[in-house]
Design an enzyme around this catalytic site. Structure first.
Site, PDB file in Angstrom:
ATOM      1  N   PRO A  16      85.792  20.401  35.813  1.00  0.00           N
ATOM      2  CA  PRO A  16      84.824  20.482  36.913  1.00  0.00           C
ATOM      3  C   PRO A  16      85.560  20.768  38.216  1.00  0.00           C
ATOM      4  O   PRO A  16      86.552  20.108  38.519  1.00  0.00           O
ATOM      5  CB  PRO A  16      84.199  19.078  36.939  1.00  0.00           C
ATOM      6  CG  PRO A  16      85.231  18.181  36.327  1.00  0.00           C
ATOM      7  CD  PRO A  16      85.993  19.023  35.347  1.00  0.00           C
ATOM      8  N   MET A  17      85.111  21.770  38.961  1.00  0.00           N
ATOM      9  CA  MET A  17      85.692  22.051  40.281  1.00  0.00           C
ATOM     10  C   MET A  17      84.547  22.323  41.240  1.00  0.00           C
ATOM     11  O   MET A  17      83.839  23.329  41.101  1.00  0.00           O
ATOM     12  CB  MET A  17      86.642  23.260  40.206  1.00  0.00           C
ATOM     13  CG  MET A  17      87.920  22.996  39.432  1.00  0.00           C
ATOM     14  SD  MET A  17      89.053  24.401  39.462  1.00  0.00           S
ATOM     15  CE  MET A  17      88.294  25.497  38.268  1.00  0.00           C
ATOM     16  N   GLN A  70      78.492  15.861  36.092  1.00  0.00           N
ATOM     17  CA  GLN A  70      79.397  14.847  36.636  1.00  0.00           C
ATOM     18  C   GLN A  70      78.768  14.189  37.857  1.00  0.00           C
ATOM     19  O   GLN A  70      78.246  14.870  38.736  1.00  0.00           O
ATOM     20  CB  GLN A  70      80.724  15.483  37.051  1.00  0.00           C
ATOM     21  CG  GLN A  70      81.740  14.418  37.414  1.00  0.00           C
ATOM     22  CD  GLN A  70      83.033  14.982  37.942  1.00  0.00           C
ATOM     23  OE1 GLN A  70      83.060  15.619  38.988  1.00  0.00           O
ATOM     24  NE2 GLN A  70      84.116  14.726  37.238  1.00  0.00           N
ATOM     25  N   CYS A 100      88.575  12.707  41.668  1.00  0.00           N
ATOM     26  CA  CYS A 100      88.621  13.624  42.806  1.00  0.00           C
ATOM     27  C   CYS A 100      89.285  12.958  44.007  1.00  0.00           C
ATOM     28  O   CYS A 100      88.903  11.856  44.390  1.00  0.00           O
ATOM     29  CB  CYS A 100      87.210  14.061  43.155  1.00  0.00           C
ATOM     30  SG  CYS A 100      87.213  15.465  44.231  1.00  0.00           S
ATOM     31  N   LYS A 142      86.290  10.847  34.052  1.00  0.00           N
ATOM     32  CA  LYS A 142      87.507  11.592  34.401  1.00  0.00           C
ATOM     33  C   LYS A 142      88.241  10.828  35.492  1.00  0.00           C
ATOM     34  O   LYS A 142      87.645  10.441  36.492  1.00  0.00           O
ATOM     35  CB  LYS A 142      87.124  12.987  34.888  1.00  0.00           C
ATOM     36  CG  LYS A 142      88.298  13.878  35.252  1.00  0.00           C
ATOM     37  CD  LYS A 142      87.841  15.326  35.307  1.00  0.00           C
ATOM     38  CE  LYS A 142      88.914  16.270  35.784  1.00  0.00           C
ATOM     39  NZ  LYS A 142      89.179  16.140  37.231  1.00  0.00           N
ATOM     40  N   ASN A 203      94.814  16.793  31.283  1.00  0.00           N
ATOM     41  CA  ASN A 203      94.526  17.769  32.339  1.00  0.00           C
ATOM     42  C   ASN A 203      95.645  17.760  33.385  1.00  0.00           C
ATOM     43  O   ASN A 203      96.235  16.725  33.660  1.00  0.00           O
ATOM     44  CB  ASN A 203      93.168  17.402  32.986  1.00  0.00           C
ATOM     45  CG  ASN A 203      92.881  18.145  34.278  1.00  0.00           C
ATOM     46  OD1 ASN A 203      92.710  17.533  35.325  1.00  0.00           O
ATOM     47  ND2 ASN A 203      92.824  19.447  34.214  1.00  0.00           N
ATOM     48  N   ASP A 205      97.904  21.164  35.591  1.00  0.00           N
ATOM     49  CA  ASP A 205      98.978  22.161  35.581  1.00  0.00           C
ATOM     50  C   ASP A 205      99.134  22.904  34.255  1.00  0.00           C
ATOM     51  O   ASP A 205     100.230  23.375  33.947  1.00  0.00           O
ATOM     52  CB  ASP A 205     100.323  21.515  35.941  1.00  0.00           C
ATOM     53  CG  ASP A 205     100.348  20.981  37.364  1.00  0.00           C
ATOM     54  OD1 ASP A 205      99.380  21.234  38.095  1.00  0.00           O
ATOM     55  OD2 ASP A 205     101.338  20.319  37.734  1.00  0.00           O
ATOM     56  N   GLY A 227      91.722  23.799  34.937  1.00  0.00           N
ATOM     57  CA  GLY A 227      91.003  23.990  36.194  1.00  0.00           C
ATOM     58  C   GLY A 227      91.445  25.256  36.899  1.00  0.00           C
ATOM     59  O   GLY A 227      90.954  26.356  36.629  1.00  0.00           O
ATOM     60  N   ARG A 228      92.448  25.119  37.764  1.00  0.00           N
ATOM     61  CA  ARG A 228      92.813  26.241  38.645  1.00  0.00           C
ATOM     62  C   ARG A 228      93.257  27.487  37.912  1.00  0.00           C
ATOM     63  O   ARG A 228      93.043  28.599  38.391  1.00  0.00           O
ATOM     64  CB  ARG A 228      93.897  25.765  39.624  1.00  0.00           C
ATOM     65  CG  ARG A 228      93.351  24.783  40.650  1.00  0.00           C
ATOM     66  CD  ARG A 228      94.433  24.005  41.320  1.00  0.00           C
ATOM     67  NE  ARG A 228      95.133  23.149  40.372  1.00  0.00           N
ATOM     68  CZ  ARG A 228      96.231  22.478  40.648  1.00  0.00           C
ATOM     69  NH1 ARG A 228      96.775  22.575  41.842  1.00  0.00           N
ATOM     70  NH2 ARG A 228      96.789  21.712  39.726  1.00  0.00           N
TER      71      ARG A 228
HETATM   72  C1  LIG Z   1      88.580  23.416  44.084  1.00  0.00           C
HETATM   73  C2  LIG Z   1      88.639  22.198  43.200  1.00  0.00           C
HETATM   74  C3  LIG Z   1      87.532  21.372  43.077  1.00  0.00           C
HETATM   75  C4  LIG Z   1      87.581  20.243  42.243  1.00  0.00           C
HETATM   76  N1  LIG Z   1      86.446  19.484  42.090  1.00  0.00           N
HETATM   77  C5  LIG Z   1      86.453  18.453  41.203  1.00  0.00           C
HETATM   78  C6  LIG Z   1      85.250  17.734  40.915  1.00  0.00           C
HETATM   79  O1  LIG Z   1      84.176  18.013  41.438  1.00  0.00           O
HETATM   80  N2  LIG Z   1      85.347  16.720  40.013  1.00  0.00           N
HETATM   81  C7  LIG Z   1      86.513  16.384  39.392  1.00  0.00           C
HETATM   82  O2  LIG Z   1      86.534  15.453  38.577  1.00  0.00           O
HETATM   83  N3  LIG Z   1      87.648  17.061  39.640  1.00  0.00           N
HETATM   84  C8  LIG Z   1      87.635  18.090  40.510  1.00  0.00           C
HETATM   85  N4  LIG Z   1      88.773  18.822  40.700  1.00  0.00           N
HETATM   86  C9  LIG Z   1      89.980  18.501  39.902  1.00  0.00           C
HETATM   87  C10 LIG Z   1      90.032  19.353  38.629  1.00  0.00           C
HETATM   88  O3  LIG Z   1      88.969  19.058  37.760  1.00  0.00           O
HETATM   89  C11 LIG Z   1      91.359  19.119  37.868  1.00  0.00           C
HETATM   90  O4  LIG Z   1      91.443  17.764  37.525  1.00  0.00           O
HETATM   91  C12 LIG Z   1      92.584  19.487  38.710  1.00  0.00           C
HETATM   92  O5  LIG Z   1      92.410  20.738  39.362  1.00  0.00           O
HETATM   93  C13 LIG Z   1      93.865  19.540  37.843  1.00  0.00           C
HETATM   94  O6  LIG Z   1      93.739  20.489  36.827  1.00  0.00           O
HETATM   95  P1  LIG Z   1      94.411  21.967  36.934  1.00  0.00           P
HETATM   96  O7  LIG Z   1      95.873  21.764  37.225  1.00  0.00           O
HETATM   97  O8  LIG Z   1      94.146  22.599  35.598  1.00  0.00           O
HETATM   98  O9  LIG Z   1      93.731  22.673  38.077  1.00  0.00           O
HETATM   99  C14 LIG Z   1      88.763  19.921  41.543  1.00  0.00           C
HETATM  100  C15 LIG Z   1      89.882  20.758  41.676  1.00  0.00           C
HETATM  101  C16 LIG Z   1      89.849  21.884  42.479  1.00  0.00           C
HETATM  102  C17 LIG Z   1      91.055  22.768  42.588  1.00  0.00           C
END
Ligand SMILES: Cc1cc2nc3c(=O)[nH]c(=O)nc-3n(C[C@H](O)[C@H](O)[C@H](O)COP(=O)(O)O)c2cc1C
Length: 345
Positions: A16-17, A70, A100, A142, A203, A205, A227-228
């Site tokens: 979720p982002m 979420q 978050c 999460k 989760n 990186d 995510g990213r």
């Molecule tokens: C722009 C953005 C928005 C995010 N919004 C949420 C969110 O709404 N809820 C949540 O649990 N995590 C949120 N996250 C965290 C991501 O779900 C994830 O845990 C985090 O980016 C690490 O994973 P990654 O390295 O694959 O990006 C957000 C991350 C980013 C970059």
């Protein structure tokens, strides 16, 4: 793997982002190989439910199930109410956000800040499970590894959440204090996996097929969440799936396919947000797609002055036509994860 009664297509999940994983993007990820995608967080503050932002976030029209919503908040009763409200609107799984780090969330003691108050965090999980149980809706959660490096309590909390009836736990391998800096660590995720019986999702990186394989092997997690690295690259899920199944890399997608996917993505995006907001919020997605491509930086800058959807679609099509005249397949680019991104709560 299953979440409650729902059998998932695979164990590669879209994270979720907020401001990114809206319905069009989630659908694209699912179509391109993600077994599961969680929606952006929805506040538990009742007075905001009628807002355009929340109603867009609660829009699941045509989305393949299971629909996972979420919720974020600081009070057990409000979180329980938010769960019931979203179930009435089609949620089949409720995910609690304790991951978050955004200020807007943490100032109100929500998101990963909740990990500091173990009693409250557990009460929230219990209240949400109680609200969801009569509907047969599984609750997932999460979180991060802890509040700060010296206070990594994910294992203790994971046990408490499992006892409360939470059916799946996702752990982002960073502390709250880290924000998105430094690197994710997977020891705590492995310890959580060893401590509970419910499925655990790793989760943080994960941006390449090799990292996906290594994190799964190291943590013994049941699934991974991306995510990213999926921003502007939703086909990453099929690349990971292919590598995990075959041990070799899938060829990069054809430029013509990415052109088609992005144009479809934009049409869906305008459909959800409307012309004015849609054109503006689409810019970040376009920017991610072209980021590492030849001429991408200049194109990205130019996009900021295009103010209507027809102009945006035309420019995107022309950019990819030009790329297709140089190469059939997308150039192999560096992974996108590990960068600082603004979090819109
Ligand atoms: C722009 C953005 C928005 C995010 N919004 C949420 C969110 O709404 N809820 C949540 O649990 N995590 C949120 N996250 C965290 C991501 O779900 C994830 O845990 C985090 O980016 C690490 O994973 P990654 O390295 O694959 O990006 C957000 C991350 C980013 C970059």
């Amino acid at each position: 793997m299953n979440i409650g009664p729902y059998l998932l297509a695979n164990n590669l999940f879209a994270a979720p982002m907020a401001g990114v994983t809206d319905r069009p993007f989630r659908q694209l990820c699912r179509q391109l190989g993600a077994g599961y995608a969680v929606s952006e967080m929805v506040t538990s503050r009742r007075e905001l439910w009628a807002s355009l932002k929340t109603s867009r976030r609660a829009d699941h029209q045509g989305e393949p199930g299971p629909i996972a919503v979420q919720i974020a908040g600081t009070a057990a009763a409000m979180m329980a109410e938010a769960a019931a409200y979203n179930i009435e609107r089609g949620a089949q799984i409720i995910d609690i956000n304790m991951g978050c780090p955004a200020k807007k969330v943490c100032n109100k003691w929500a998101g990963s800040a909740l990990m500091q108050d173990e009693t409250l965090a557990t009460e929230i999980a219990q209240a949400v499970v109680k609200a969801c149980a009569p509907h047969g809706v599984p609750v997932t959660l999460k979180m991060r590894t802890g509040w700060r490096h010296s206070h990594r309590n994910a294992v203790k909390l994971a046990r408490a959440f499992e006892d409360a009836g939470v059916q799946m736990l996702t752990v982002h391998g960073r502390t709250r204090e880290q924000g998105y800096g430094g690197h994710a660590e997977y020891d705590t995720i492995a310890a959580v996996k060893a401590a509970v019986r419910v499925p655990v999702v790793a989760n943080g990186d994960i941006a390449t097929p090799e990292q996906a394989r290594d994190v799964l092997a190291y943590t013994k997690a049941d699934a991974i969440m991306i995510g990213r690295a999926a921003q502007g690259r939703p086909w990453i899920f099929r690349e990971l799936a292919y590598f995990l199944a075959n041990g070799t890399h899938l060829a990069p997608p054809l430029v013509a396919e990415v052109r088609r996917l992005l144009l479809e993505h934009l049409h869906d995006h305008y459909g959800l947000y409307g012309e004015f907001t849609g054109v503006r919020s689409a810019r970040k997605h376009i920017g991610w797609y072209v980021k590492s491509l030849p001429g991408g930086a200049a194109f990205r800058a130019r996009m900021n002055s295009v103010e209507d959807s027809a102009g945006q679609l035309h420019a995107v099509a022309a950019f990819f036509d030009e790329l297709a005249s140089i190469t059939d397949r997308m150039p192999v680019t560096a992974p996108l994860a590990g960068e600082e991104e603004a979090i819109e709560a």
